[in-house]
Design an enzyme around this catalytic site. Structure first.
Site, short mmCIF file in Angstrom:
data_model
loop_
_atom_site.label_atom_id
_atom_site.label_comp_id
_atom_site.label_asym_id
_atom_site.label_seq_id
_atom_site.Cartn_x
_atom_site.Cartn_y
_atom_site.Cartn_z
N LYS A 167 0.85 -1.18 0.00
CA LYS A 167 0.00 0.00 0.00
C LYS A 167 0.88 1.23 0.00
O LYS A 167 1.84 1.31 0.76
CB LYS A 167 -0.90 0.02 1.24
N GLY A 267 -19.40 6.68 -0.36
CA GLY A 267 -18.33 7.09 -1.25
C GLY A 267 -18.31 6.27 -2.52
O GLY A 267 -19.35 5.82 -3.02
N VAL A 269 -17.52 3.30 -3.18
CA VAL A 269 -18.08 1.95 -3.08
C VAL A 269 -19.48 2.00 -2.47
O VAL A 269 -20.41 1.36 -2.97
CB VAL A 269 -17.17 1.04 -2.22
#
Length: 442
Positions: A167, A267, A269
């Site tokens: 990440k 948001g 998703v």
């Protein structure tokens, strides 16, 4: 605030690498000056390339020298705190790049490269890139990045993808996608770490289109121009399909008709998740940190009886399903006894507030003992990274992506829930055990 970047900034250095051998617990450190302060990254892949040498005044420091450097700035204890976080999660390490001109602090949190090292593509890891504000506490940013990177190793296994997990976190001001110096730097930093990524929190998806259009990097995916579309939509679809499998496991039918659902976050998703839920006869409650966003969802779905609730109350509502699609770290010792739902099933990463696998097991057991069906989200929210891989590896489209999501994710969840029952463990422990051998055994 304490920062790994302070010695880099003060000494005119650009690069820090932390490498960890989880088998013997050893660390090796490296710091360097790889470019000059006035180096123009807008010319990346145009007048210079990834493996070039960008200064005649290069500096390279070994492990002992790096420790002395952090000791000089009274940061050796802080460095050891970060190394301990890396150790706890069995991480490969951290790569850090500093762009002094714009005070941009780029970190790649690398959990595992193992599954990607022989995959025949430039990128051997896959994980999103997210922006944090400059004033955020760096240690909290690192904890976030390490936890998400660890989750990506397992998520890529769940998605049957040939990548390790990582990440990227970047502490910087709001991104100007028209500033080619910054775009070139972010491309260079990502390419240096050999990650395939998609824009995450606080980065616009348009940055991927710019990276590709301007010839900076092909490793950015999920832009508006991608044939597979942005990643939020398939992620929501995968969570919805697997939620139905969870209900089927517990109740014998995968229909959500008559269920009450509390949706946390609207948001990239959560909005699509809400629309999937409304394709069935559910009672839907929605909450978002931006109340106007929640009201917008209600207004765009008239006649469905959607109700807006407070973000402070949504997790503890007396509903069938709580669906977290926003921030992580929402489940911990003090609040698990307050849960009133039967299922927690959503897309939010790192829903258990933990920094190690063992701590996740403990918290997941508490959730199960409270009568709530829960499975680590990385086992079912992986459609986004499948989307990125479909674009990056296969030049696929929405239809090919949809087919893969339908083939992989529902079966994964159904098999994992049944396996957990057979082994008498939580679904979280069951899905981890399926993956550990691939990551940690020779």
């Amino acid at each position: 605030m304490k920062s790994l970047f302070t010695p880099l900034k003060e000494e005119g250095l650009t690069t820090l690498k932390i490498r960890h051998n989880y088998k013997d617990g050893s660390f090796k450190l490296y710091a360097a000056k790889d470019w000059e302060a006035d180096f123009d990254f807008s010319k990346y892949n145009k007048e210079f390339y990834l493996d070039g040498i960008f200064t005649e005044d290069a500096v390279y420091l070994n492990t002992k020298q790096v420790r002395e450097l952090y000791k000089k700035y009274d940061l050796e204890d802080y460095l050891d705190e970060i190394l301990d976080l890396v150790r706890q999660g069995k991480h490969f390490g951290i790569d850090a790049y500093y762009l002094a001109k714009y005070d941009i602090r780029f970190m790649m949190h690398e959990h595992s490269r193992k599954l990607g090292v022989l995959n025949k593509s430039h990128s051997i890891m896959a994980g999103g890139i997210r922006r944090h504000f400059p004033e955020e506490e760096e240690k909290e940013v690192i904890i976030d990045g390490l936890n998400l990177g660890r989750g990506m190793s397992f998520k890529n296994i769940a998605g049957k993808l040939p990548f390790g997990g990582c990440k990227a976190t970047v502490q910087m001001d709001e991104l100007d996608i028209n500033n080619m110096e910054i775009m070139g730097f972010l491309a260079y930093a990502l390419d240096s770490t050999r990650d395939m990524t998609g824009p995450d929190m606080n980065f616009p998806t348009e940055m991927s289109d710019v990276m590709i259009r301007e010839g900076f990097s092909m490793q950015y995916t999920g832009g508006p121009s991608a044939k597979t579309g942005e990643t939020g939509k398939p992620t929501a679809y995968g969570v919805y399909l697997t939620m139905k499998q969870a209900v089927k496991f517990k109740e014998g039918t995968e229909s959500l008709n008559g269920k009450s659902v509390a949706l946390m976050g609207l948001g990239a998703v959560g909005w699509y998740m809400g629309e999937h839920l409304l394709s069935e006869d559910v009672k839907l409650y929605v909450a978002d940190i931006n109340p106007a966003r929640a009201q917008e969802f209600v207004d765009k779905h008239p006649g469905r009886g959607v109700e807006v609730v407070s973000v402070d109350d949504v997790l503890y509502m007396d509903v069938d399903i709580v669906c977290p699609c926003a921030i992580g770290g929402i489940l911990y010792d003090e609040n698990i006894p307050k849960l009133k739902c039967k299922y927690i099933w959503g897309s939010a990463n790192n829903q258990l507030r933990a920094s190690s696998q063992e701590e996740e097991y403990r918290l997941a057991k508490l959730v199960a003992e409270h009568g709530v069906l829960f499975q680590s989200e990385w086992w079912h929210n992986t459609a986004g990274v499948i989307c990125g891989a479909e674009e990056y590896l296969y030049d696929g489209d929405e239809e090919s992506l949809k087919k893969k999501v339908e083939e992989i994710l529902p079966a994964n969840t159904w098999n994992n829930l049944n396996r957990a029952k057979e082994l008498d463990v939580t679904p979280t422990e069951a899905c981890y055990s399926l993956c550990e051998g691939l990551l940690y055994e020779d």
